[in-house]
Design an enzyme around this catalytic site. Structure first.
Site, mmCIF file in Angstrom:
data_model
loop_
_atom_site.group_PDB
_atom_site.id
_atom_site.type_symbol
_atom_site.label_atom_id
_atom_site.label_comp_id
_atom_site.label_asym_id
_atom_site.label_seq_id
_atom_site.Cartn_x
_atom_site.Cartn_y
_atom_site.Cartn_z
ATOM 1 C CB THR A 4 -1.276 4.690 3.190
ATOM 2 O OG1 THR A 4 -1.369 3.828 4.322
ATOM 3 C CG2 THR A 4 0.178 5.095 3.029
ATOM 4 C CE LYS A 6 0.833 0.887 4.478
ATOM 5 N NZ LYS A 6 1.217 2.140 5.161
#
Length: 342
Positions: free
Chosen positions: A250, A193
């Site tokens: 994120t 990610k």
């Protein structure tokens, strides 16, 4: 009472130490810099990493690693991926008793393409001092955890007992912990990610908007799942906290170092300029290299990761990378997922 040593007094290590202290655990926390340890012990702050946060007196800082790990049952390892092996090697010289290692770092090692739990096991393999390895991962900015904002994470291990031990250790009214038996998927999701967040920041720096970000996140999740499944992960893990959850937080938050780094690259700064200005580790840079290598070895299509690799390490201009992605041969979305759910 369980005795815990936190190895790594950055923002995330400190925030997790605060969770443990809230659960009435006496925590030893280790850092290399004496001035940082003095601040933790004398002022009960760690202002470089978590400004305006007051630490519990249950958190005691140490700069001596032998003293830090003496007599503990659990080591919480929270250092950058590139420092994992060196730190474990140093720790092994001082350990006298077996420990369970819980790691809260996110990355893949370039060259070997090892996950962090594999790196830890490899370093412990000639000793009898490792009981179990557990990963703690999920959508969890240290800044918000330190403010006791509601947060949910996942823990995973080869041992269900070890996962439940970690769950019991950390869970409280602010910090909810789930268990997941898919160690591979949890670690791969947490690592990759960061690469997708770099790309989201990069497109933002180029002046692109929410449509682009949504496309990158969605297709990035497909990449994460494809390589994860090839490595033995459960595809459903990528729809959970350590996959989709961590990806969202994120790719969309000002707290994300990876998003901020990508933003600066999109605005025209060089990789060296970005790394010098950040002052903290940007895990996605190193992970991009490892993931690009791994995709080639495993013959998995990861076009977003490959495009970012070309920008970071081959000098491709970000706008050219975007054109390369948008100009790919037409595909069918569901077929492109290439995930066997059976």
């Amino acid at each position: 009472m369980t005795k815990v040593a936190v190895i790594g007094a950055g923002s995330w290590g400190t925030a997790l130490a605060m969770v443990l202290a809230d659960n009435d655990v006496d925590v030893k926390i280790w850092a290399r810099r004496k001035e940082q340890i003095d601040e933790i012990n004398e002022k009960h702050t760690n202002s470089k990493y978590l400004p305006d946060v007051v630490l519990s007196e249950r958190i005691v800082g140490y700069e001596n690693l032998a003293t830090t790990v003496k007599g503990v049952d659990i080591v919480l390892l929270v250092v950058p991926t590139k420092a994992i092996r060196e730190t474990v090697q140093e720790m092994l010289k001082e350990l006298k008793q077996p420990v369970t290692v819980i790691h809260a770092s996110k990355g893949i090692e370039p060259g070997t393409h090892k996950r962090i739990s594999e790196m830890i096991e490899e370093e412990f393999q000639d000793s009898e001092l490792l009981t179990n390895v557990v990963v703690l991962s999920g959508p969890s900015h240290a800044e918000e955890v330190s403010q006791r904002q509601p947060t949910t994470v996942t823990v995973s291990s080869k041992s269900s007992e070890a996962s439940e031990l970690a769950q019991d250790l950390f869970i409280n009214q602010h910090f909810r912990v789930y268990t997941n038996p898919d160690l591979v998927g949890v670690e791969i999701g947490g690592a990759l990610k960061n690469t997708i967040a770099l790309v989201c920041g990069l497109t933002n720096g180029l002046g692109m908007g929410d449509n682009t970000k949504a496309a990158i996140m969605t297709r990035g999740l497909a990449e994460m799942a494809r390589i994860g499944v090839k490595l033995g992960a459960n595809p459903l893990t990528f729809a959970g906290l350590s996959g989709l959850g961590d990806l969202i937080v994120t790719c969309t938050s000002v707290h994300s170092r990876n998003f901020r780094a990508g933003l600066m690259i999109g605005q025209g700064k060089s990789l060296d300029e970005v790394l010098n200005s950040m002052g903290m580790v940007v895990e996605g840079i190193r992970t991009t290299k490892a993931a690009h290598e791994l995709a080639k070895i495993e013959k998995v299509d990861m076009p977003i990761t490959s495009a970012l690799y070309a920008v970071l390490f081959e000098g491709l201009h970000p706008e050219q990378a975007t054109e390369r992605l948008m100009g790919r041969v037409k595909k069918h979305e569901v077929e492109q997922l290439n995930i066997d759910l059976e």
